[in-house]
Design an enzyme around this catalytic site. Structure first.
Site, mmCIF file in Angstrom:
data_model
loop_
_atom_site.group_PDB
_atom_site.id
_atom_site.type_symbol
_atom_site.label_atom_id
_atom_site.label_comp_id
_atom_site.label_asym_id
_atom_site.label_seq_id
_atom_site.Cartn_x
_atom_site.Cartn_y
_atom_site.Cartn_z
ATOM 1 C CE LYS A 197 -27.689 64.443 143.486
ATOM 2 N NZ LYS A 197 -28.589 63.919 142.426
ATOM 3 C CB ALA A 210 -29.141 57.314 142.493
ATOM 4 C CG ASP A 211 -26.671 62.831 139.432
ATOM 5 O OD1 ASP A 211 -27.462 63.642 139.938
ATOM 6 O OD2 ASP A 211 -26.146 62.996 138.312
ATOM 7 C CB THR A 212 -30.124 59.609 136.264
ATOM 8 O OG1 THR A 212 -30.346 58.523 137.165
ATOM 9 C CG2 THR A 212 -30.343 59.138 134.831
#
Length: 194
Positions: free
Chosen positions: A51, A72-74
């Site tokens: 991303k 960010a990635d969660t």
């Protein structure tokens, strides 16, 4: 402006504003399908990196002022398996049923890209849910809140009532761990810790 945020999440925008950096949102869509046999840690780090890099390429393509791109990635991990965003209400209900009465891990990976440089950090938290009734799950799903969230819940919303224990970062579970974000941005000379 200090940086670009490659995220559509209103929660991430609110949290990032707390760090005192100025930012503009940029679109950086990537395929979030897990790779075959990809472990959750590798998955979330790969997506955050992808991303951020996609955001950097968008900055260049749109001839914008070159500034670092934060992404960010969660993801939620239960029994070693990745629980992404639910496909629909039935899928959300099934996810919440699995989380009921158990402890799961929430991973949030952050990446900052600028030119050929990409740096990442990972926040890991353990969240324990109370045993939920079918009526509680159905009411929560009917609220619409879980439909765009990893693991089908948002700790900052109504699902906060389900949490009996949290070991780790509350803001990391929300999607942008403040301490880790500030430390990562400081490596680029940005924010309060720089």
């Amino acid at each position: 402006m200090d940086l670009y945020l490659a995220s559509a999440s209103p929660r991430r925008r609110e949290l990032l504003a707390q760090l005192g950096v100025t930012f503009e949102r940029i679109t950086a869509p990537v395929d979030e399908t897990p790779l075959l046999d990809e472990d959750p840690h590798g998955y979330v780090l790969r997506l955050a990196r992808a991303k951020a890099q996609a955001g950097w390429l968008a900055v260049l393509a749109q001839e914008r002022d070159p500034r670092p791109v934060l992404a960010a990635d969660t993801t939620v991990v239960l029994d070693g398996g990745i629980l992404g965003k639910p496909d629909d209400a039935g899928h959300a209900h099934a996810m919440l049923k699995r989380l009921s009465g158990s402890t799961h891990v929430v991973l949030t990976a952050l990446a900052v890209a600028e030119q050929d440089r990409v740096e990442t950090v990972l926040s890991e938290s353990r969240v324990t849910f109370a045993v939920l009734t079918d009526a509680q799950i159905a009411a929560y799903v009917a609220s619409g809140e879980p439909l765009d969230k990893a693991g089908a819940y948002g700790i900052q919303g109504r699902a906060g009532l389900f949490v009996t224990r949290l070991d780790g970062s509350y803001t990391g579970v929300m999607g942008l761990p403040l301490y880790e974000t500030a430390a990562l941005l400081a490596r680029y000379g940005l924010g309060a810790l720089a």
